[in-house]
Design a protein around this motif. Structure first.
Motif, PDB file in Angstrom:
ATOM      1  N   SER A 142       3.529   2.052  16.690  1.00  0.00           N
ATOM      2  CA  SER A 142       3.564   2.845  15.459  1.00  0.00           C
ATOM      3  C   SER A 142       2.899   2.099  14.308  1.00  0.00           C
ATOM      4  O   SER A 142       2.181   2.693  13.495  1.00  0.00           O
ATOM      5  N   MET A 143       3.128   0.804  14.218  1.00  0.00           N
ATOM      6  CA  MET A 143       2.520   0.000  13.157  1.00  0.00           C
ATOM      7  C   MET A 143       1.003  -0.031  13.302  1.00  0.00           C
ATOM      8  O   MET A 143       0.263   0.049  12.312  1.00  0.00           O
ATOM      9  N   ASN A 191      -5.753  -3.692  15.471  1.00  0.00           N
ATOM     10  CA  ASN A 191      -4.405  -3.672  14.916  1.00  0.00           C
ATOM     11  C   ASN A 191      -3.359  -3.648  16.023  1.00  0.00           C
ATOM     12  O   ASN A 191      -2.343  -4.322  15.962  1.00  0.00           O
ATOM     13  N   ALA A 192      -3.640  -2.825  17.041  1.00  0.00           N
ATOM     14  CA  ALA A 192      -2.691  -2.712  18.142  1.00  0.00           C
ATOM     15  C   ALA A 192      -2.524  -4.050  18.845  1.00  0.00           C
ATOM     16  O   ALA A 192      -1.410  -4.471  19.176  1.00  0.00           O
ATOM     17  N   GLN A 193      -3.670  -4.742  19.110  1.00  0.00           N
ATOM     18  CA  GLN A 193      -3.595  -6.019  19.791  1.00  0.00           C
ATOM     19  C   GLN A 193      -2.889  -7.050  18.933  1.00  0.00           C
ATOM     20  O   GLN A 193      -2.066  -7.834  19.393  1.00  0.00           O
ATOM     21  N   LYS A 194      -3.178  -7.038  17.657  1.00  0.00           N
ATOM     22  CA  LYS A 194      -2.572  -7.999  16.750  1.00  0.00           C
ATOM     23  C   LYS A 194      -1.066  -7.821  16.696  1.00  0.00           C
ATOM     24  O   LYS A 194      -0.291  -8.773  16.773  1.00  0.00           O
ATOM     25  N   LYS A 195      -0.626  -6.554  16.577  1.00  0.00           N
ATOM     26  CA  LYS A 195       0.804  -6.299  16.476  1.00  0.00           C
ATOM     27  C   LYS A 195       1.503  -6.552  17.804  1.00  0.00           C
ATOM     28  O   LYS A 195       2.616  -7.040  17.852  1.00  0.00           O
ATOM     29  N   ALA A 220       9.394  -0.703   6.665  1.00  0.00           N
ATOM     30  CA  ALA A 220       9.039  -1.989   6.063  1.00  0.00           C
ATOM     31  C   ALA A 220       7.624  -2.378   6.479  1.00  0.00           C
ATOM     32  O   ALA A 220       6.838  -2.891   5.670  1.00  0.00           O
ATOM     33  N   ALA A 221       7.293  -2.089   7.737  1.00  0.00           N
ATOM     34  CA  ALA A 221       5.933  -2.368   8.220  1.00  0.00           C
ATOM     35  C   ALA A 221       4.918  -1.470   7.526  1.00  0.00           C
ATOM     36  O   ALA A 221       3.810  -1.906   7.186  1.00  0.00           O
ATOM     37  N   ILE A 222       5.312  -0.209   7.299  1.00  0.00           N
ATOM     38  CA  ILE A 222       4.444   0.727   6.581  1.00  0.00           C
ATOM     39  C   ILE A 222       4.161   0.200   5.176  1.00  0.00           C
ATOM     40  O   ILE A 222       3.013   0.155   4.724  1.00  0.00           O
ATOM     41  N   SER A 223       5.229  -0.236   4.490  1.00  0.00           N
ATOM     42  CA  SER A 223       5.064  -0.763   3.136  1.00  0.00           C
ATOM     43  C   SER A 223       4.204  -2.013   3.130  1.00  0.00           C
ATOM     44  O   SER A 223       3.309  -2.166   2.293  1.00  0.00           O
ATOM     45  N   LYS A 241       5.500   2.446  -5.567  1.00  0.00           N
ATOM     46  CA  LYS A 241       5.768   3.590  -4.702  1.00  0.00           C
ATOM     47  C   LYS A 241       6.608   3.180  -3.492  1.00  0.00           C
ATOM     48  O   LYS A 241       7.587   3.845  -3.147  1.00  0.00           O
ATOM     49  N   GLU A 242       6.235   2.074  -2.841  1.00  0.00           N
ATOM     50  CA  GLU A 242       6.948   1.646  -1.636  1.00  0.00           C
ATOM     51  C   GLU A 242       8.360   1.181  -1.959  1.00  0.00           C
ATOM     52  O   GLU A 242       9.303   1.470  -1.217  1.00  0.00           O
ATOM     53  N   ALA A 243       8.527   0.475  -3.072  1.00  0.00           N
ATOM     54  CA  ALA A 243       9.863   0.028  -3.468  1.00  0.00           C
ATOM     55  C   ALA A 243      10.764   1.231  -3.761  1.00  0.00           C
ATOM     56  O   ALA A 243      11.952   1.240  -3.403  1.00  0.00           O
ATOM     57  N   SER A 244      10.196   2.261  -4.371  1.00  0.00           N
ATOM     58  CA  SER A 244      10.956   3.479  -4.668  1.00  0.00           C
ATOM     59  C   SER A 244      11.376   4.180  -3.381  1.00  0.00           C
ATOM     60  O   SER A 244      12.528   4.622  -3.241  1.00  0.00           O
TER      61      SER A 244
END
Length: 434
Positions: A142-143, A191-195, A220-223, A241-244
């Motif tokens: 998902s990340m 990104n997939a390989q890194k994660k 948290a990963a999205i933020s 925005k993410e903190a909200s």
């Protein structure tokens, strides 16, 4: 009595601490509001960017972890012959509802579940490995999808800017303005390989058991991904925005709900802290009216009970009116057939807390006007649930975007996203227009 779909939905919407449905409802509503506000009040590219990112992220968020986990259950768990309903908290040393306790009770009260439990007990390391692997795999995939989505959003804006310049005939028509698809998909792969190669979930085991906190890791990963990939000039806005979002989806959701319930009880003298499935249940109202539930609670409290003693009472009185209501409230886990599940985890504290709430409801009500009292309780509960969602949507979908746009104007004198303006300037430089 079967629980209606509407009742189940309202109950789930009110379960801020254990269900992802209220978060999903807030997310969908605030996505629409956010996109509309930025389209009307923001810069010329804001509406499109927000639509791609907000709805795209929502799709990744809703379909990501739950979908991958379901696939995992249907394939890998099935091949290993391990029941995915099993809660590995039963392996925790000192747990009240341990694997051994569950087996003991299953042999006496749920013989059809003994086989699954014995297989799981004999395959402890495999069961734990499957659970952790499912959690890490679903989150990592998902990340990675999210990283690709943000890359696509930014490239789409860049492409739009180039196309606009061409349409105005400022540059030669031969300029290649196509977004490099290979670059996009290579970004996703990277990104997939890194994660996948570098997961870091140490110390997060408690988050794996609860679907809400499980999803909070993805959020948290999205933020983090949004902040990392945010363009120069928009990081403060993204952080706000993410903190909200994290605050209203996770940190404030349960306190707001409890606060609204306390306000309701204080103003109307009607307690509404029971699960909506219970408040809306005719059998619950009948059990209160005929005194059977009051007597069952009195019987439960006749001798002090805590820990395993509470669980023993539940197993030994499964067909009683009190345990039946505890099942409906969700604190006593059940199988698809409505029997107590020995595979899932039961917490004595939650059981006692729910019994206390039922006892308070009975004390506050009166048999002469019970139906009217229960009807008001249902209405107030629904009101508190949707008020909770409305508060979050109002702030996240309207107030927060307006404040962000106001901040742009105060800082730069324009409602345009400064990061997009920088992209536009860079495109002009690349095309030798400045």
């Amino acid at each position: 009595m079967a629980i209606s779909l509407t009742t189940k939905l309202i109950s789930e919407l009110g379960n801020s601490s254990g269900s992802i449905l209220p978060i999903w409802a807030k997310d969908v509503a605030q996505d629409s509001a956010t996109t509309l506000v930025y389209s009307k009040k923001g810069g010329k590219h804001d509406g499109k960017e927000k639509a791609i990112e907000e709805y795209g992220t929502g799709l990744v968020w809703v379909c990501g972890i739950p979908f991958v986990k379901k696939i995992f259950d249907k394939t890998i768990y099935k091949k290993a012959k391990i029941n995915p309903d099993f809660d590995i908290r039963k392996f925790k040393q000192g747990a009240e509802d341990s694997i051994d306790y569950a087996l003991e009770k299953a042999k006496k009260f749920a013989v059809d579940q003994v086989g699954d439990l014995e297989k799981i007990k004999a395959s402890k390391k495999l069961t734990q490995g499957l659970f952790i692997g499912k959690f890490i795999g679903a989150t990592a995939i998902s990340m990675a999808a999210l990283g690709a989505l943000i890359h696509l959003k930014q490239k789409t804006t860049e492409k739009s800017i180039k196309q606009k310049l061409i349409s105005e005939k400022i540059v030669d028509d031969k300029i290649n303005v196509t977004v490099n698809n290979d670059e996009f998909f290579s970004s996703f792969k990277g990104n997939a390989q890194k994660k996948a190669n570098n997961p870091s979930f140490k110390g997060l085991s408690n988050f794996m058991y609860n679907p809400v906190w499980n999803m909070s890791i993805l959020d948290a990963a999205i933020s983090g991904t949004r902040l990392t990939k945010a363009r120069k000039g928009e990081r403060a806005e993204v952080l706000f925005k993410e903190a909200s979002a994290v605050s209203f989806f996770y940190l404030l959701a349960t306190p707001i709900q409890k606060g609204l319930e306390k306000i309701s009880e204080k103003l109307f003298k009607i307690p509404i802290d029971l699960d909506y499935k219970v408040l809306a249940d005719n059998e619950f109202v009948d059990a209160v009216k005929n005194g059977s539930l009051k007597n069952a609670i009195k019987d439960f409290k006749a001798t002090p009970k805590e820990g395993v003693k509470v669980l023993d009472y539940v197993w030994e009185n499964e067909n009683g009116v009190l345990v039946n209501m505890l099942k409906k409230s969700g604190v006593v886990p059940t199988t698809k057939k409505g029997k107590i599940s020995a595979l899932k985890f039961m917490e004595s504290g939650e059981v006692v807390d729910t019994i206390d709430k039922m006892d308070k409801f009975i004390t506050k009500s009166s048999t002469e006007t019970l139906e009217k009292f229960a009807k008001k309780a249902k209405g107030l509960k629904i009101g508190s649930i949707f008020a909770n969602i409305g508060i979050a949507v109002a702030f996240l979908g309207i107030i927060q975007p307006l404040l962000a746009i106001k901040g742009r104007k105060l800082k730069g004198g324009s409602n345009e996203n400064p990061a997009v303006k920088q992209v536009e300037n860079k495109v002009k430089q690349d095309l030798n227009l400045v």
